[in-house]
Design a protein around this motif. Structure first.
Motif, mmCIF file in Angstrom:
data_model
loop_
_atom_site.group_PDB
_atom_site.id
_atom_site.type_symbol
_atom_site.label_atom_id
_atom_site.label_comp_id
_atom_site.label_asym_id
_atom_site.label_seq_id
_atom_site.Cartn_x
_atom_site.Cartn_y
_atom_site.Cartn_z
ATOM 1 N N GLU A 60 42.721 38.657 39.591
ATOM 2 C CA GLU A 60 42.318 39.549 38.517
ATOM 3 C C GLU A 60 41.166 40.420 38.995
ATOM 4 O O GLU A 60 40.470 40.082 39.949
ATOM 5 C CB GLU A 60 41.871 38.749 37.293
ATOM 6 C CG GLU A 60 42.976 37.927 36.671
ATOM 7 C CD GLU A 60 44.081 38.765 36.085
ATOM 8 O OE1 GLU A 60 43.779 39.825 35.490
ATOM 9 O OE2 GLU A 60 45.246 38.383 36.238
ATOM 10 N N TYR A 61 40.948 41.512 38.278
ATOM 11 C CA TYR A 61 39.816 42.382 38.583
ATOM 12 C C TYR A 61 38.524 41.586 38.493
ATOM 13 O O TYR A 61 38.321 40.812 37.566
ATOM 14 C CB TYR A 61 39.780 43.565 37.606
ATOM 15 C CG TYR A 61 38.526 44.386 37.723
ATOM 16 C CD1 TYR A 61 38.350 45.264 38.780
ATOM 17 C CD2 TYR A 61 37.497 44.253 36.801
ATOM 18 C CE1 TYR A 61 37.190 46.005 38.911
ATOM 19 C CE2 TYR A 61 36.335 44.993 36.916
ATOM 20 C CZ TYR A 61 36.195 45.871 37.975
ATOM 21 O OH TYR A 61 35.035 46.600 38.101
ATOM 22 N N ASP A 62 37.642 41.737 39.466
ATOM 23 C CA ASP A 62 36.312 41.139 39.509
ATOM 24 C C ASP A 62 36.323 39.622 39.755
ATOM 25 O O ASP A 62 35.297 38.975 39.650
ATOM 26 C CB ASP A 62 35.523 41.473 38.245
ATOM 27 C CG ASP A 62 34.032 41.499 38.500
ATOM 28 O OD1 ASP A 62 33.618 41.888 39.608
ATOM 29 O OD2 ASP A 62 33.260 41.108 37.587
ATOM 30 N N GLN A 63 37.482 39.053 40.080
ATOM 31 C CA GLN A 63 37.564 37.634 40.387
ATOM 32 C C GLN A 63 36.898 37.382 41.741
ATOM 33 O O GLN A 63 37.041 38.175 42.668
ATOM 34 C CB GLN A 63 39.030 37.201 40.449
ATOM 35 C CG GLN A 63 39.239 35.755 40.810
ATOM 36 C CD GLN A 63 40.709 35.373 40.812
ATOM 37 O OE1 GLN A 63 41.555 36.074 40.251
ATOM 38 N NE2 GLN A 63 41.021 34.264 41.445
ATOM 39 N N VAL A 64 36.179 36.266 41.859
ATOM 40 C CA VAL A 64 35.532 35.918 43.117
ATOM 41 C C VAL A 64 36.612 35.434 44.087
ATOM 42 O O VAL A 64 37.321 34.470 43.813
ATOM 43 C CB VAL A 64 34.443 34.846 42.928
ATOM 44 C CG1 VAL A 64 33.855 34.436 44.268
ATOM 45 C CG2 VAL A 64 33.352 35.352 41.999
ATOM 46 N N ASP A 107 30.603 43.628 52.363
ATOM 47 C CA ASP A 107 29.560 44.627 52.110
ATOM 48 C C ASP A 107 28.353 44.400 53.019
ATOM 49 O O ASP A 107 27.605 45.327 53.307
ATOM 50 C CB ASP A 107 29.104 44.578 50.651
ATOM 51 C CG ASP A 107 30.165 45.123 49.707
ATOM 52 O OD1 ASP A 107 30.999 45.939 50.142
ATOM 53 O OD2 ASP A 107 30.164 44.709 48.529
ATOM 54 N N ARG A 152 34.245 40.063 45.526
ATOM 55 C CA ARG A 152 35.100 40.123 44.336
ATOM 56 C C ARG A 152 36.297 41.043 44.536
ATOM 57 O O ARG A 152 36.252 41.974 45.339
ATOM 58 C CB ARG A 152 34.280 40.602 43.140
ATOM 59 C CG ARG A 152 33.137 39.671 42.799
ATOM 60 C CD ARG A 152 32.341 40.151 41.597
ATOM 61 N NE ARG A 152 31.240 39.270 41.276
ATOM 62 C CZ ARG A 152 31.341 38.203 40.501
ATOM 63 N NH1 ARG A 152 32.492 37.891 39.958
ATOM 64 N NH2 ARG A 152 30.287 37.448 40.255
ATOM 65 N N ALA A 153 37.352 40.767 43.763
ATOM 66 C CA ALA A 153 38.554 41.599 43.802
ATOM 67 C C ALA A 153 38.257 42.936 43.130
ATOM 68 O O ALA A 153 37.800 42.961 41.985
ATOM 69 C CB ALA A 153 39.709 40.902 43.093
ATOM 70 N N PRO A 154 38.514 44.042 43.803
ATOM 71 C CA PRO A 154 38.256 45.345 43.203
ATOM 72 C C PRO A 154 39.364 45.803 42.258
ATOM 73 O O PRO A 154 39.219 46.804 41.577
ATOM 74 C CB PRO A 154 38.172 46.275 44.421
ATOM 75 C CG PRO A 154 39.047 45.623 45.432
ATOM 76 C CD PRO A 154 38.921 44.149 45.204
ATOM 77 N N LEU A 155 40.487 45.064 42.223
ATOM 78 C CA LEU A 155 41.607 45.421 41.365
ATOM 79 C C LEU A 155 42.508 44.213 41.177
ATOM 80 O O LEU A 155 42.377 43.205 41.851
ATOM 81 C CB LEU A 155 42.393 46.594 41.948
ATOM 82 C CG LEU A 155 43.151 46.368 43.251
ATOM 83 C CD1 LEU A 155 44.110 47.525 43.458
ATOM 84 C CD2 LEU A 155 42.224 46.299 44.429
#
Length: 183
Positions: free
Chosen positions: A168-172, A151, A105-108
């Motif tokens: 976007e934040y949290d986007q896969v 990770d 996921r995108a962290p920011l």
């Protein structure tokens, strides 16, 4: 505190003209915020080449704005319409993570890049085996390049974001299949 209640910032030098310009910009920003549809999550203004970034609350669908009737006067605030300002997906329409895969996921919020530089080979492709800590992509935010690292080890099964796309934040961003997972 509401934007209209904010006192204008005083700059070094420029005196009254600078205060008038700041006050004028502040009034334009407040007018813009009031004219935008739905509740806002974030409104960012940069003074440098005068740009505006608008982020709506997640549950609001935003219709495209009509074209302005006349061009703004010279020096007036120009709104920049990012691709992300189109209608956001509803939570029900959001793609699910298939069983047996691990989402990265995108962290920011920022712009996702699949390669270290334009024209270079991408960090990873579908089918590539990756190790924990390996760079999978980059998210640029505020001129800073933020590496997206795995990770855990796995195989890339899907890349969901194209090169130079806004995220976007949290986007896969992509999906990994853990080692030994089902194909």
């Amino acid at each position: 505190m509401r934007p209209a209640e904010l006192p204008p910032r005083s700059g070094a030098g420029g005196g009254e003209d600078r205060d008038d310009a700041t006050r004028s910009l502040q009034e334009e920003i407040v007018d813009l915020a009031r004219a935008l549809p739905g509740p806002l999550r974030r409104l960012t203004v940069r003074s440098g080449d005068r740009s505006v970034e608008v982020e709506w609350a997640a549950d609001v669908v935003v219709a495209p704005a009509a074209a302005p009737a006349a061009a703004p006067a010279s020096g007036a605030l120009q709104a920049v319409t990012p691709a992300a300002a189109t209608a956001p997906e509803s939570p029900a329409a959001a793609p699910e993570v298939p069983e047996g895969t691990v989402p990265v996921r995108a962290p920011l919020v920022g712009t996702f890049y699949t390669a270290p530089s334009p024209g270079a080979e991408p960090f990873v492709r579908v089918g590539d085996e990756v190790e924990a800590g390996q760079t999978l992509g980059i998210v640029e935010a505020m001129k800073l390049m933020n590496p997206i690292v795995a990770d855990s080890a796995g195989v890339v099964t899907e890349v969901r974001v194209g090169d130079a796309e806004s995220v976007e934040y949290d986007q896969v961003l992509l999906l990994l299949r853990p080692p030994g997972g089902s194909r």
